[in-house]
Design an enzyme around this catalytic site. Structure first.
Site, PDB file in Angstrom:
ATOM      1  N   LYS A  83       3.359   5.007   4.559  1.00 36.03           N
ATOM      2  CA  LYS A  83       2.012   4.982   3.966  1.00 36.03           C
ATOM      3  C   LYS A  83       1.328   3.621   4.041  1.00 36.03           C
ATOM      4  O   LYS A  83       0.394   3.333   3.290  1.00 36.03           O
ATOM      5  CB  LYS A  83       1.994   5.486   2.511  1.00 36.03           C
ATOM      6  CG  LYS A  83       2.721   6.775   2.248  1.00 36.03           C
ATOM      7  CD  LYS A  83       2.566   7.811   3.313  1.00 36.03           C
ATOM      8  CE  LYS A  83       1.198   8.432   3.366  1.00 36.03           C
ATOM      9  NZ  LYS A  83       1.137   9.380   4.541  1.00 36.03           N
ATOM     10  N   SER A 109      -1.094   6.429  -2.075  1.00 36.35           N
ATOM     11  CA  SER A 109      -1.091   7.237  -0.853  1.00 36.35           C
ATOM     12  C   SER A 109       0.148   8.142  -0.815  1.00 36.35           C
ATOM     13  O   SER A 109       0.055   9.335  -0.504  1.00 36.35           O
ATOM     14  CB  SER A 109      -1.140   6.299   0.363  1.00 36.35           C
ATOM     15  OG  SER A 109      -1.201   7.025   1.546  1.00 36.35           O
ATOM     16  N   HIS A 169      10.574   3.504  10.506  1.00 35.15           N
ATOM     17  CA  HIS A 169      10.511   3.073   9.102  1.00 35.15           C
ATOM     18  C   HIS A 169      11.830   2.412   8.696  1.00 35.15           C
ATOM     19  O   HIS A 169      12.035   2.134   7.513  1.00 35.15           O
ATOM     20  CB  HIS A 169      10.293   4.275   8.176  1.00 35.15           C
ATOM     21  CG  HIS A 169       8.942   4.910   8.249  1.00 35.15           C
ATOM     22  ND1 HIS A 169       7.774   4.198   8.292  1.00 35.15           N
ATOM     23  CD2 HIS A 169       8.570   6.221   8.243  1.00 35.15           C
ATOM     24  CE1 HIS A 169       6.750   5.043   8.329  1.00 35.15           C
ATOM     25  NE2 HIS A 169       7.207   6.264   8.302  1.00 35.15           N
TER      26      HIS A 169
HETATM   27  P1  A3P Z   1      -4.588   7.105   2.185  1.00 39.86           P
HETATM   28  O1  A3P Z   1      -3.635   8.150   1.694  1.00 39.86           O
HETATM   29  O2  A3P Z   1      -4.759   5.984   1.210  1.00 39.86           O
HETATM   30  O3  A3P Z   1      -5.899   7.659   2.637  1.00 39.86           O
HETATM   31  P2  A3P Z   1       0.923   6.193   7.228  1.00 39.86           P
HETATM   32  O4  A3P Z   1       0.349   6.432   8.579  1.00 39.86           O
HETATM   33  O5  A3P Z   1       1.771   4.972   7.143  1.00 39.86           O
HETATM   34  O6  A3P Z   1       1.592   7.426   6.706  1.00 39.86           O
HETATM   35  O7  A3P Z   1      -0.292   5.857   6.247  1.00 39.86           O
HETATM   36  C1  A3P Z   1      -1.223   6.851   5.882  1.00 39.86           C
HETATM   37  C2  A3P Z   1      -2.406   6.167   5.238  1.00 39.86           C
HETATM   38  O8  A3P Z   1      -3.158   5.485   6.244  1.00 39.86           O
HETATM   39  C3  A3P Z   1      -3.355   7.162   4.561  1.00 39.86           C
HETATM   40  O9  A3P Z   1      -3.936   6.442   3.478  1.00 39.86           O
HETATM   41  C4  A3P Z   1      -4.356   7.395   5.680  1.00 39.86           C
HETATM   42  O10 A3P Z   1      -5.600   7.922   5.233  1.00 39.86           O
HETATM   43  C5  A3P Z   1      -4.500   5.977   6.203  1.00 39.86           C
HETATM   44  N1  A3P Z   1      -5.084   5.910   7.556  1.00 39.86           N
HETATM   45  C6  A3P Z   1      -4.692   6.555   8.672  1.00 39.86           C
HETATM   46  N2  A3P Z   1      -5.504   6.247   9.688  1.00 39.86           N
HETATM   47  C7  A3P Z   1      -6.441   5.394   9.218  1.00 39.86           C
HETATM   48  C8  A3P Z   1      -7.574   4.729   9.797  1.00 39.86           C
HETATM   49  N3  A3P Z   1      -7.912   4.895  11.055  1.00 39.86           N
HETATM   50  N4  A3P Z   1      -8.292   3.925   8.989  1.00 39.86           N
HETATM   51  C9  A3P Z   1      -7.969   3.731   7.707  1.00 39.86           C
HETATM   52  N5  A3P Z   1      -6.911   4.334   7.091  1.00 39.86           N
HETATM   53  C10 A3P Z   1      -6.158   5.157   7.852  1.00 39.86           C
END
Ligand code: A3P
Length: 286
Positions: free
Chosen positions: A44, A129, A99
């Site tokens: 996240k 998140s 991870h």
């Molecule tokens: P939120 O749940 O706060 O919206 P991961 O990829 O490590 O699982 O992280 C997911 C988080 O990154 C989510 O956050 C998601 O919305 C955000 N995310 C993914 N792509 C993004 C982008 N292009 N710009 C900003 N946030 C992004």
């Protein structure tokens, strides 16, 4: 939160997605190539965002792959049970996601010239998140109470160990020339500048128009509408309960933590990070 898990060297892993053998293979047998690029995060923290950016950089802004190949196939999580075939299908330079904590990362990496991009995010926003994400993952029984979720997070019941140990472990490499770290908050504040820095680190020469394409296609808006990037087609997630591409902002923790919860978390943060002599971008900018 409950899910079927097992321990490997003290770190928690999700059953079926990982096995003892898959983690042992990732640590001890996986062959790292000198031109590999590793996208490493605590969950996240912007993992998928970085996959999108790195693949667009690799293809100089060309979106053909991004529009045709699911994100998890473009840069597979190499420690998972389904990784082998996915990784065999990658063209060089391979962009591989993980991870894993630093302590059990591929031994062969440390003898290679491969590069690591480590993306970090304000842990308060990671908690928020993850709190929402666990509600849409089919393999989890989520925690409904936010205080209980904060406790779950700080007590190290999370997959891959605690956020604190993950960050402290990987950041030991901060002065290594093969290691580049960046925060989710920097990506948000200056995506173009971040892409330029990443290109420099990777030795990739993109012209201004190509950089513009990378930026255009890696924004939250673009990724949210791309079915190959938004996880809408994954059977691991129940998209009727929420979206993987949830908000994509920094500071959403302020909408979730009470003042007391924020103070509680700060105290634990100070204690756990007390020997860590670095402050992060989100601390300087808040
Ligand atoms: P939120 O749940 O706060 O919206 P991961 O990829 O490590 O699982 O992280 C997911 C988080 O990154 C989510 O956050 C998601 O919305 C955000 N995310 C993914 N792509 C993004 C982008 N292009 N710009 C900003 N946030 C992004």
């Amino acid at each position: 939160m409950s899910y079927d898990h097992f321990y490997y060297k003290g770190f928690r892993f999700l059953k079926d997605v990982h096995t003892e053998e898959s983690i042992n293979h990732a640590e001890n047998e996986f062959e790292v190539f000198d031109d590999d690029i590793y996208n490493i995060t605590f969950p996240k923290s912007g993992t998928n965002w970085m996959i999108e950016i790195l693949n667009l950089i690799k293809h100089k802004g060309d979106v053909t792959k991004s529009n045709a190949v699911p994100i998890q196939m473009r840069s597979p999580w190499y420690e998972t049970t389904m990784a082998k075939e996915q990784i065999d299908n990658l063209d060089p330079p391979r962009i591989i996601t993980s991870h894993l904590p630093q302590q059990i990362f591929a031994k062969s990496f440390f003898k290679s010239k491969a590069k690591i991009i480590y993306t970090l995010r304000n842990p308060r926003d990671v908690i928020v998140s993850l709190f929402h994400f666990t509600k849409i993952v089919n393999l989890f029984t989520p925690i409904e109470n936010f205080q209980n979720f904060i406790d779950y997070f700080v007590q190290g019941e999370t997959l891959y160990g605690t956020w604190f140990d993950h960050v402290k472990g990987w950041m030991q490499m901060k002065d290594d020339e093969r290691f580049f770290y960046i925060t989710y908050e920097e990506l948000l504040q200056d995506l173009r500048g971040s892409v330029v820095r990443l290109c420099k680190f990777l030795g990739q020469e993109l012209d201004d128009a190509q950089i513009d394409l990378v930026v255009e296609h890696s924004t939250f808006k673009s990724m949210k509408k791309n079915p190959m990037s938004n996880w809408s087609q994954s059977d691991i997630l129940d998209n009727s309960k929420g979206s993987f591409m949830r908000k994509g902002i920094s500071g959403d923790w302020k909408n979730h933590f009470t003042v007391a919860q924020s103070e509680y978390f700060d105290k634990i943060y100070q204690e756990k990070m007390k020997d860590f002599n670095m402050s992060f971008f989100w601390e300087q900018s808040s």
